[in-house]
Design an enzyme around this catalytic site. Structure first.
Site, mmCIF file in Angstrom:
data_model
loop_
_atom_site.group_PDB
_atom_site.id
_atom_site.type_symbol
_atom_site.label_atom_id
_atom_site.label_comp_id
_atom_site.label_asym_id
_atom_site.label_seq_id
_atom_site.Cartn_x
_atom_site.Cartn_y
_atom_site.Cartn_z
ATOM 1 N N LYS A 158 18.891 30.226 25.462
ATOM 2 C CA LYS A 158 19.170 29.206 24.557
ATOM 3 C C LYS A 158 18.891 28.740 23.586
ATOM 4 O O LYS A 158 19.483 28.941 22.383
ATOM 5 C CB LYS A 158 19.614 27.918 25.861
ATOM 6 C CG LYS A 158 20.549 28.156 27.152
ATOM 7 C CD LYS A 158 20.448 26.876 27.775
ATOM 8 C CE LYS A 158 20.672 27.965 29.097
ATOM 9 N NZ LYS A 158 20.529 26.705 29.994
ATOM 10 N N GLU A 178 30.729 27.771 23.436
ATOM 11 C CA GLU A 178 29.949 26.578 23.522
ATOM 12 C C GLU A 178 29.395 26.393 24.690
ATOM 13 O O GLU A 178 28.372 25.432 24.919
ATOM 14 C CB GLU A 178 30.837 25.720 23.438
ATOM 15 C CG GLU A 178 30.728 23.847 23.327
ATOM 16 C CD GLU A 178 29.482 23.702 21.807
ATOM 17 O OE1 GLU A 178 30.299 23.660 21.283
ATOM 18 O OE2 GLU A 178 28.630 23.801 22.361
ATOM 19 N N GLY A 194 25.395 23.298 28.289
ATOM 20 C CA GLY A 194 26.412 23.245 29.971
ATOM 21 C C GLY A 194 27.823 22.514 28.979
ATOM 22 O O GLY A 194 27.919 22.645 28.183
ATOM 23 N N ASP A 242 15.607 31.471 30.658
ATOM 24 C CA ASP A 242 16.956 31.188 30.447
ATOM 25 C C ASP A 242 16.942 29.872 29.108
ATOM 26 O O ASP A 242 17.602 30.257 28.138
ATOM 27 C CB ASP A 242 17.349 29.790 31.231
ATOM 28 C CG ASP A 242 18.517 29.340 31.482
ATOM 29 O OD1 ASP A 242 20.060 30.290 31.304
ATOM 30 O OD2 ASP A 242 18.908 28.347 31.038
ATOM 31 N N ILE A 299 27.401 19.656 27.504
ATOM 32 C CA ILE A 299 27.694 19.352 26.130
ATOM 33 C C ILE A 299 27.684 20.075 25.031
ATOM 34 O O ILE A 299 27.530 20.522 24.364
ATOM 35 C CB ILE A 299 25.779 18.924 26.232
ATOM 36 C CG1 ILE A 299 25.129 18.026 27.112
ATOM 37 C CG2 ILE A 299 25.441 17.699 25.189
ATOM 38 C CD1 ILE A 299 23.636 18.615 26.815
ATOM 39 N N GLY A 316 25.766 23.116 36.304
ATOM 40 C CA GLY A 316 26.872 22.314 37.095
ATOM 41 C C GLY A 316 28.065 23.164 37.364
ATOM 42 O O GLY A 316 28.484 23.765 35.296
HETATM 43 N N1 HSE Z 1 20.573 27.873 34.651
HETATM 44 C C1 HSE Z 1 20.900 27.049 33.483
HETATM 45 C C2 HSE Z 1 20.584 25.775 34.085
HETATM 46 C C3 HSE Z 1 22.464 27.197 34.105
HETATM 47 O O1 HSE Z 1 19.600 25.491 35.051
HETATM 48 O O2 HSE Z 1 20.300 25.276 33.001
HETATM 49 C C4 HSE Z 1 22.828 26.155 32.590
HETATM 50 O O3 HSE Z 1 22.751 27.455 31.829
#
Ligand code: HSE
Length: 397
Positions: free
Chosen positions: A199, A123, A128, A195, A130, A297
Site C-alpha cells: 500500500k 481506490e 479499504g 500488505d 477510505i 472488511g
Molecule cells: N488484510 C488487509 C488489512 C485487508 O488487514 O488491512 C485490506 O487491505
C-alpha cells in the site's frame, strides 16, 4: 441496464455483489440506469443467492460485449494479472482492490488501459473504504506531495489494539481478525508488513509520480514487537503503531519503508484503533491532511470498488491518470532518513550514554530504554557500538 462482472467471490467479490444489490436504488439514481452483476468468475461454485451468475470460464466474460466493467477481486498476481490484461484488451474498464497487483504491475496496466481508452481504477487497494487515492491525485493535485504515512493494515492494528486493551494473545487476536474477514488469505502478509508495504508503494507511486518497487522497500511487521516495549512506550506517553511511510528526499529522490513506530499520544494517529486505518498526506500547500476510516472488511472495501465502477461509467472524458512513470531510480535508503529512535538495550544506561551522549531516559528500572536525539538510523545503529540491542523502533516526528 449496465452490466458488470466480478472475478473472484471471496470477501471483496461478495461485498461488491451485495453492495450492488442492496444499494441498487441509490446507484441507479446516480448513474441514470440500473447497474447489475451479470457474471461472477469462481473456481468452485457456491450455493446462495448469486449461484446462477457464477461461471468458471473467463472467456465468456471476456467475449461478452454487454459487460462494460470487470471488478477483479481474485487477489495475488498470476491469474489476476492475466485476466486484467485480457479484460482491458477487450475494451472493458477494470476496477480492483488488489494491492499486490497494483503495486507490482499498476504502471504497466495503467498504460495498457490508456492505450485501449478505458480506465483501470484501484481506490480500494489502499485504505479499504477510505477515499485516499482519488483525493491524493485529484483534490490535492495543486500540491507538491512531500510525505505520506499512515496505519495501512487493519489486521495488525486490530491485533495491536486487542493485545494492548484486552490482553489478548497474538494468536487469538489474529484469529479474531481472520474471522471478521480483515486478514489476507495468508496472514503473514499482514503480520510481516508486506500488505502495508504494497500500500505504501502505491501511495508513493501516485504521490511522487515514479515507480517505487516493493522489492526496494524495507518491510518490518509486528511479529517481533515485544509487549514490554509497548508498555514502556505507553508509560512514557507514546503508542506503538505499524506505519508505512513514504518521503520525498533531496534532489528529486524518494524513500519508503514499513516499520512499527512510537507515536506521541497527542498525535491523531495514536488514537486510531481496531481495524481502522488513517493516512496522513503532507502537501506543500495544504500541510497535513488526514484520512480516517475502516481499512478492511467486506462492505467498506466493496464501497470503494463500486464507487470506482460508477466513476468509470460516469466520467467523461475518462479520468486522466496520475503521472506514474516506470522509472524507479533515485530511491533513498530509509536508514538515511533523520529522526529520533527508541532503543531498549541489555546494557546499563551509563554504557548507552557513552555511545549516544544526550538521551531521554524512558526506563532504567530493570530495562534500559531511551530515546535518542535526531539522527539517521544508520548513525543511531553505528552509535550502538558494543551495546546489545533488544529493541529499536523509530519515533514518528
Ligand atoms: N488484510 C488487509 C488489512 C485487508 O488487514 O488491512 C485490506 O487491505
Amino acid at each position: 441496464m449496465i452490466q458488470i462482472a466480478i472475478l473472484g467471490f471471496g470477501t471483496v467479490g461478495t461485498g461488491v455483489a451485495k453492495v450492488v444489490a442492496e444499494n441498487a436504488r441509490q446507484i441507479e439514481r446516480k448513474l441514470g440506469e440500473p447497474l447489475a452483476v451479470k457474471s461472477i468468475l469462481v473456481r468452485h461454485f457456491k450455493d446462495g443467492p448469486f449461484r446462477q451468475l457464477m461461471t468458471d470460464d473467463f472467456t465468456k466474460i471476456e467475449e461478452d460485449g454487454d459487460i462494460r466493467v470487470v471488478v477483479e477481486a481474485i487477489g495475488g498476481v498470476e491469474a489476476a494479472y492475466d485476466y486484467t490484461r485480457r479484460a482491458l484488451g477487450a475494451g472493458k474498464h477494470v476496477v480492483t482492490a488488489n494491492k499486490q497487483l497494483v503495486a507490482e504491475k499498476g504502471c504497466e496496466l495503467l498504460a495498457l488501459a490508456r492505450k485501449k481508452n478505458v480506465s483501470y481504477l484501484f481506490e480500494a487497494s489502499v485504505g479499504g473504504g477510505i477515499p485516499i487515492l482519488h483525493p491524493l491525485t485529484q483534490c490535492m493535485a495543486a500540491n507538491r506531495i512531500d510525505e505520506v504515512y499512515g496505519i495501512l493494515n487493519g489486521t495488525t492494528n486490530y491485533i495491536l489494539t486487542r493485545m494492548v486493551r484486552a490482553g489478548a494473545s497474538f494468536a487469538d487476536a489474529l484469529a479474531e481478525a481472520q474471522e471478521k474477514g480483515y486478514a489476507e488469505a495468508d496472514p503473514t502478509a499482514d503480520v510481516d508488513g508486506i500488505d502495508t508495504g504494497r500500500k505504501i508503494c502505491i501511495l508513493a507511486d501516485l504521490a511522487f509520480g515514479r515507480q517505487v518497487d516493493p522489492g526496494q522497500v524495507p518491510m518490518a511487521g509486528i511479529r517481533n514487537l515485544s509487549l514490554r516495549d509497548v508498555k514502556i512506550a505507553r508509560r512514557a506517553g507514546y503508542r506503538v503503531k505499524l506505519l508505512g511511510r513514504a518521503v520525498r528526499t533531496a534532489g528529486g529522490g524518494r524513500s519508503a519503508y514499513v516499520a512499527p513506530h512510537l507515536i506521541a499520544e497527542e498525535s491523531p494517529l495514536a488514537g486510531v484503533e481496531d481495524v481502522f486505518n488513517a493516512v496522513v498526506v503532507r502537501g506543500n500547500a495544504t500541510g497535513e491532511v488526514m484520512f480516517y476510516g475502516r481499512g478492511a472488511g467486506e462492505k467498506p472495501t466493496a464501497s470503494a470498488c463500486v464507487a470506482d465502477v460508477m466513476e468509470v461509467l460516469q466520467q467523461s472524458p475518462r479520468r486522466e491518470e496520475i503521472g506514474w512513470s516506470p522509472e524507479s531510480g533515485g530511491f533513498t535508503d530509509p536508514l538515511d532518513l533523520p529522526g529520533r529512535h527508541y532503543f531498549r538495550v541489555e546494557d546499563s544506561l551509563t554504557s548507552a550514554a557513552a555511545g549516544f551522549g544526550q538521551v531521554e531516559v524512558l526506563s532504567e528500572d530493570g530495562d534500559t530504554a531511551f530515546l535518542t536525539e535526531t539522527m539517521t538510523g544508520r548513525e543511531a545503529l553505528a552509535r550502538c557500538g558494543e551495546l546489545t540491542v533488544l529493541a529499536h523502533i523509530p519515533v514518528l516526528a
